[in-house]
Every structure is written in structure tokens, then in C-alpha cells.
Design a protein around this motif. Structure first.
Motif, mmCIF file in Angstrom:
data_model
loop_
_atom_site.group_PDB
_atom_site.id
_atom_site.type_symbol
_atom_site.label_atom_id
_atom_site.label_comp_id
_atom_site.label_asym_id
_atom_site.label_seq_id
_atom_site.Cartn_x
_atom_site.Cartn_y
_atom_site.Cartn_z
ATOM 1 N N LEU A 52 0.827 -1.211 0.000
ATOM 2 C CA LEU A 52 0.000 0.000 0.000
ATOM 3 C C LEU A 52 0.860 1.259 0.000
ATOM 4 C CD1 LEU A 52 -2.780 -1.105 2.513
ATOM 5 C CD2 LEU A 52 -3.001 -0.822 0.037
ATOM 6 N N ALA A 53 1.965 1.239 0.722
ATOM 7 C CA ALA A 53 2.851 2.403 0.740
ATOM 8 C C ALA A 53 3.443 2.653 -0.645
ATOM 9 C CB ALA A 53 3.956 2.205 1.772
ATOM 10 N N ALA A 54 3.877 1.593 -1.323
ATOM 11 C CA ALA A 54 4.428 1.742 -2.667
ATOM 12 C C ALA A 54 3.361 2.239 -3.641
ATOM 13 C CB ALA A 54 5.005 0.410 -3.142
ATOM 14 N N ALA A 55 2.135 1.749 -3.487
ATOM 15 C CA ALA A 55 1.043 2.192 -4.364
ATOM 16 C C ALA A 55 0.754 3.678 -4.152
ATOM 17 C CB ALA A 55 -0.202 1.356 -4.106
ATOM 18 N N ARG A 56 0.788 4.135 -2.904
ATOM 19 C CA ARG A 56 0.531 5.559 -2.628
ATOM 20 C C ARG A 56 1.637 6.440 -3.210
ATOM 21 N NH1 ARG A 56 -1.547 3.751 2.643
ATOM 22 N NH2 ARG A 56 -3.788 4.216 2.728
ATOM 23 N N ARG A 57 2.885 5.991 -3.112
ATOM 24 C CA ARG A 57 3.976 6.777 -3.694
ATOM 25 C C ARG A 57 3.814 6.882 -5.209
ATOM 26 N NH1 ARG A 57 7.039 3.725 0.092
ATOM 27 N NH2 ARG A 57 7.675 2.285 -1.579
ATOM 28 N N ALA A 58 3.452 5.760 -5.835
ATOM 29 C CA ALA A 58 3.248 5.785 -7.285
ATOM 30 C C ALA A 58 2.073 6.683 -7.650
ATOM 31 C CB ALA A 58 3.017 4.364 -7.802
ATOM 32 N N LEU A 59 1.024 6.662 -6.853
ATOM 33 C CA LEU A 59 -0.142 7.504 -7.133
ATOM 34 C C LEU A 59 0.211 8.983 -6.998
ATOM 35 C CD1 LEU A 59 -3.124 7.625 -7.828
ATOM 36 C CD2 LEU A 59 -3.656 7.319 -5.399
ATOM 37 N N ASP A 60 1.019 9.317 -6.012
ATOM 38 C CA ASP A 60 1.432 10.707 -5.837
ATOM 39 C C ASP A 60 2.237 11.216 -7.028
ATOM 40 O OD1 ASP A 60 0.201 10.797 -3.387
ATOM 41 O OD2 ASP A 60 2.019 10.315 -2.244
ATOM 42 N N ALA A 61 2.931 10.302 -7.707
ATOM 43 C CA ALA A 61 3.775 10.705 -8.835
ATOM 44 C C ALA A 61 3.002 10.811 -10.148
ATOM 45 C CB ALA A 61 4.917 9.704 -9.012
ATOM 46 N N LEU A 62 1.753 10.338 -10.172
ATOM 47 C CA LEU A 62 0.971 10.377 -11.402
ATOM 48 C C LEU A 62 0.434 11.775 -11.662
ATOM 49 C CD1 LEU A 62 -1.111 7.067 -11.198
ATOM 50 C CD2 LEU A 62 1.012 7.489 -12.442
ATOM 51 N N PRO A 63 0.220 12.135 -12.925
ATOM 52 C CA PRO A 63 -0.391 13.433 -13.238
ATOM 53 C C PRO A 63 -1.848 13.461 -12.777
ATOM 54 C CG PRO A 63 -0.185 12.089 -15.219
ATOM 55 C CD PRO A 63 0.551 11.360 -14.136
ATOM 56 N N PRO A 64 -2.392 14.629 -12.464
ATOM 57 C CA PRO A 64 -3.800 14.708 -12.039
ATOM 58 C C PRO A 64 -4.735 14.190 -13.136
ATOM 59 C CG PRO A 64 -2.636 16.778 -11.644
ATOM 60 C CD PRO A 64 -1.734 15.935 -12.486
ATOM 61 N N ALA A 65 -5.741 13.437 -12.713
ATOM 62 C CA ALA A 65 -6.738 12.904 -13.645
ATOM 63 C C ALA A 65 -8.024 12.640 -12.879
ATOM 64 C CB ALA A 65 -6.222 11.623 -14.308
ATOM 65 N N ARG A 66 -9.108 12.326 -13.609
ATOM 66 C CA ARG A 66 -10.424 12.133 -12.983
ATOM 67 C C ARG A 66 -10.434 10.971 -12.008
ATOM 68 N NH1 ARG A 66 -14.832 11.626 -17.590
ATOM 69 N NH2 ARG A 66 -16.101 11.191 -15.744
ATOM 70 N N HIS A 67 -9.568 9.974 -12.248
ATOM 71 C CA HIS A 67 -9.641 8.747 -11.457
ATOM 72 C C HIS A 67 -8.753 8.767 -10.220
ATOM 73 C CE1 HIS A 67 -6.651 8.235 -14.764
ATOM 74 N NE2 HIS A 67 -5.876 7.926 -13.742
ATOM 75 N N THR A 68 -7.811 9.694 -10.093
ATOM 76 C CA THR A 68 -6.824 9.592 -9.021
ATOM 77 C C THR A 68 -7.451 9.754 -7.634
ATOM 78 O OG1 THR A 68 -6.283 11.933 -9.405
ATOM 79 C CG2 THR A 68 -4.860 10.286 -10.431
ATOM 80 N N ALA A 69 -8.453 10.611 -7.495
ATOM 81 C CA ALA A 69 -9.089 10.789 -6.182
ATOM 82 C C ALA A 69 -9.800 9.503 -5.753
ATOM 83 C CB ALA A 69 -10.071 11.956 -6.228
ATOM 84 N N ALA A 70 -10.490 8.864 -6.683
ATOM 85 C CA ALA A 70 -11.183 7.610 -6.358
ATOM 86 C C ALA A 70 -10.180 6.506 -6.035
ATOM 87 C CB ALA A 70 -12.073 7.195 -7.523
ATOM 88 N N TRP A 71 -9.057 6.479 -6.726
ATOM 89 C CA TRP A 71 -8.030 5.485 -6.416
ATOM 90 C C TRP A 71 -7.470 5.695 -5.010
ATOM 91 C CZ3 TRP A 71 -4.524 4.989 -11.406
ATOM 92 C CH2 TRP A 71 -5.264 4.327 -12.396
ATOM 93 N N ARG A 72 -7.305 6.952 -4.609
ATOM 94 C CA ARG A 72 -6.786 7.227 -3.269
ATOM 95 C C ARG A 72 -7.767 6.722 -2.204
ATOM 96 N NH1 ARG A 72 -2.556 10.234 -2.903
ATOM 97 N NH2 ARG A 72 -3.024 11.274 -4.898
ATOM 98 N N ILE A 73 -9.052 6.930 -2.454
ATOM 99 C CA ILE A 73 -10.073 6.440 -1.521
ATOM 100 C C ILE A 73 -10.034 4.914 -1.468
ATOM 101 C CG2 ILE A 73 -12.563 6.252 -1.140
ATOM 102 C CD1 ILE A 73 -12.822 9.063 -2.326
ATOM 103 N N LEU A 74 -9.840 4.280 -2.618
ATOM 104 C CA LEU A 74 -9.795 2.817 -2.659
ATOM 105 C C LEU A 74 -8.593 2.283 -1.890
ATOM 106 C CD1 LEU A 74 -11.220 0.328 -3.761
ATOM 107 C CD2 LEU A 74 -9.865 0.538 -5.846
ATOM 108 N N LEU A 75 -7.450 2.941 -2.010
ATOM 109 C CA LEU A 75 -6.273 2.519 -1.242
ATOM 110 C C LEU A 75 -6.512 2.691 0.256
ATOM 111 C CD1 LEU A 75 -3.322 3.947 -3.386
ATOM 112 C CD2 LEU A 75 -4.089 1.575 -3.236
ATOM 113 N N ASP A 76 -7.187 3.780 0.641
ATOM 114 C CA ASP A 76 -7.514 3.969 2.064
ATOM 115 C C ASP A 76 -8.446 2.864 2.557
ATOM 116 O OD1 ASP A 76 -5.976 6.245 2.095
ATOM 117 O OD2 ASP A 76 -7.656 7.629 1.851
ATOM 118 N N SER A 77 -9.390 2.460 1.709
ATOM 119 C CA SER A 77 -10.314 1.384 2.090
ATOM 120 C C SER A 77 -9.590 0.048 2.209
ATOM 121 C CB SER A 77 -11.452 1.283 1.064
ATOM 122 O OG SER A 77 -12.199 2.485 1.019
#
Length: 365
Positions: free
Chosen positions: A55-80
Motif C-alpha cells: 500500500l505504501a508503494a502504491a501511494r507513492r506511485a499515485l502521488d507521482a501520477l499526473p492529475p486525472a479524474r480517477h486519481t481521487a477515487a483510487w486514493r479512496i480505494l487505497l484507504d479502504s
């Protein structure tokens, strides 16, 4: 989890009748209890030591991605996923007494969290493995030239779409074959190929090179966010079309056939096959609409029209069934059953002589 799921589905199928209704409830409960325990043990063996790091590696990769419509939902999914991991870890750290009612209750309560991980942990895995490739853009002149060529090929019907995916920045990328003068070139498009404004972003020697040069795919979305492959609700009982056809062929009275047709058209929990087919078309239409493409909208409209035709047909079949039942008719007696078992010949019966053979054809060497 896939193996565990298949084993449990096989066990659950044995607890149901031919219409899918559970009839052996104790065996069903035992199968689900075995599923819960096996899934918890598998999680403890394979995921507990690595879930936090994943999960930590996934969050770091998500932080490095460009902003897009799906990134907020992915962050919520990782928190879940993290919250479900905590709930599973609590059960593993404080297990109830083996074989007790408390243990069964504990396993039942933790199963949704295990199923959630089985359904959605792919996102964390793919994010952790995400490697952004540096895309080499075409010059403005090259892009305009290739885009014009591709639009012309599309108008001729010589632009064959091969594969599409979404990049991390939200762009829809499609690989296609551009055919011109009996030659085929692999090109990549950005945007909806059936809407105005799409552009060619690259041309390649083959599809493999295109896949290596283009931005990598991110996981596609889902039609409904609350659907679980590993936590499906029990299906409603239903009668198959083959069984209904057999009932008609075995019927003697019009009322019996009328009941079969009414079964095929009934609504509600025990909906018949024609109504289920309407539901299938409606769901497929929702999927096509959710694609967010011009062609998807067109196909959704076609499926909606087919659904309306089928609804009319279902009502017509229902009314026809009522008329057939009101006829109170039966099949005429001259439609006599044909014997299926032939009588055996008597023991002293001489077998028939074999047919006479004609002269053998001459052999040519």
C-alpha cells in the motif's frame, strides 16, 4: 482466492436444486465457513507480511501520477484497502477459540474485508508496478500529416482499430492499422476515434514496438462500484428455456402450455427467461453508455431500442398465453404415442438373409 472461490462455488452448487434454490442449508453454511477460514489463512500466509509495504508503494506511485479524474477515487480505494487490512489483522492477532461459535461469527464478519482485498488489491499491485514511459512526441507537422492520413483512411473504411486503453493522465489511447495503397502502418491515436478531435500521436513498425513506446495502461474501471466477484448475492431461482421447451413437448392440454408461456414472461423475483433477457439488454446498454465514447452511446441506444422491442414481444407472448389458456383445448386423440421400444424377435426366427453382392469392380493398375 480464485481457487478458493471456485471450490466453494462447486460446493454450494451441490446444496441447490435444479432451479438454483438452496435446499441443504447446513451444507451451505459449512461450505461458507470453510471458505471464510481458508481465505483468512491464505491472507495470513501471503499478504500480511507485505500488505503495508504494498500500500505504501502504491501511494507513492499515485502521488507521482499526473492529475486525472480517477486519481481521487483510487486514493479512496487505497484507504479502504488499508482499513480492511487493519480489520483482518485484528482477527489474526486476537483469534477466537478454534471451533467455537465466536470463531464462526468472527470469520463471517471478516469475510467482506477478505473479499474486498481479493476484488480490489489489483489496483495497489498495478500502481506499485507502474512505470511511466517517456513518450516521444511527433512534431506538429508530422502529427498533422499523420492525423490527416488517418482521418482519410477512416472515411474510406480502412482504419482498423486493434486495442485501446487509458493512460495515467486519463487519455484514451488506441492502436490501429492505417491501410493505404495496400500497405498497413501501425499508428496510435489519442482521443475517441469516433468523435471529432482525435489525433495521431505516433507510428510504429509493429504493435509490439507501439506498446513499448506508448504510455502504459492503467486498470480499467468497473460498471458498478459495489459489485464483488467473491461476494456475490445468491442468485434468484430460475427455470431454464430447455426445461420450458420440454414441458411444452410433454404437455397434453392448452392450459399446460399457457402456464409455460406465462412462466417465461413473469416479472419479479422469479422472473422468466424473456424478462431476464430484457435485464441483460438493459445492463449491456448501461455498460455501453459507461464507455463514454460516441460508439458506446450509439450502441447503448440500439440496445435500448432492442429492449423496447423485447418488452413489446414479452407482453404479446403473455397475452397470447392467456388466450391459449382460455381455449381450454386438448390435443386430439389421433396424435397417438409412437412406441419407442421395438419387440424382440422370437428365438426360433431365422435372421434375414444378407443383401446379394454385385460383381466386384475391376481393379486398375
Amino acid at each position: 482466492m480464485i481457487r478458493i472461490g471456485r471450490e466453494v462455488e462447486t460446493a454450494l452448487d451441490a446444496t441447490r436444486d435444479r432451479h438454483g434454490q438452496t435446499v441443504h442449508h447446513n451444507a451451505e453454511a459449512a461450505a461458507r465457513a470453510h471458505r471464510d477460514q481458508a481465505a483468512l489463512q491464505a491472507y495470513a500466509t501471503y499478504l500480511v507480511p507485505h500488505a503495508g509495504e504494498l500500500l505504501a508503494a502504491a501511494r507513492r506511485a499515485l502521488d507521482a501520477l499526473p492529475p486525472a479524474r480517477h486519481t481521487a477515487a483510487w486514493r479512496i480505494l487505497l484507504d479502504s484497502l488499508a482499513a480492511s487490512h487493519s480489520e483482518i489483522a485484528k482477527v489474526l492477532d486476537q483469534p477466537a477459540e478454534p471451533g467455537s461459535t465466536a470463531e464462526r461469527a468472527q470469520h463471517t464478519a471478516v469475510w467482506p474485508h477478505l473479499a474486498f482485498w481479493a476484488d480490489h488489491s489489483y489496483l495497489a499491485t498495478e500502481l506499485a508496478d507502474q512505470h511511466q514511459q517517456r513518450e516521444i512526441p511527433l512534431t506538429d507537422e508530422e502529427q498533422q500529416m499523420w492525423t490527416d492520413m488517418a482521418h482519410a483512411a477512416q472515411r474510406r473504411g480502412e482504419l482498423d482499430l486493434i486495442e485501446s486503453w487509458y493512460a495515467a493522465d486519463g487519455r484514451l489511447i488506441t492502436i490501429a492499422h492505417l491501410i493505404e495503397d495496400d500497405t498497413s502502418t501501425v499508428i496510435a491515436l489519442s482521443g475517441d476515434p469516433d468523435a471529432p478531435g482525435w489525433q495521431v500521436i505516433g507510428h510504429y513498425a509493429n504493435e509490439y514496438i507501439a506498446g513499448q513506446a506508448l504510455p502504459s495502461a492503467v486498470p480499467p474501471g468497473v460498471l458498478r462500484p459495489d459489485v464483488s466477484r467473491f461476494n456475490r448475492p445468491e442468485a434468484a431461482p430460475e427455470v431454464s428455456l430447455q426445461e420450458l421447451i420440454r414441458d411444452v413437448t410433454e404437455a397434453r392440454a392448452a392450459g399446460d402450455v399457457a402456464e409455460v408461456l406465462l412462466t417465461a414472461t413473469q416479472h419479479g423475483y422469479n422472473a422468466g427467461p424473456l424478462v431476464r433477457l430484457q435485464e441483460l439488454l438493459e445492463t449491456a446498454g448501461q455498460f455501453a453508455h459507461a464507455l463514454d465514447t460516441v460508439r458506446g452511446q450509439q450502441i447503448a441506444a440500439r440496445l435500448a431500442a432492442l429492449g423496447r422491442h423485447l418488452d413489446f414481444l414479452t407482453r404479446e407472448v403473455h397475452e397470447t398465453a392467456e388466450d391459449l389458456g382460455a381455449s381450454v383445448a386438448v390435443l386430439p386423440p389421433h396424435r397417438t404415442p409412437r412406441p419407442q421400444v421395438r419387440p424382440r424377435p422370437a428365438l426360433d426366427t431365422t435372421p434375414p438373409a444378407p443383401p446379394a453382392r454385385g460383381p466386384s469392380p475391376a481393379r486398375h493398375r
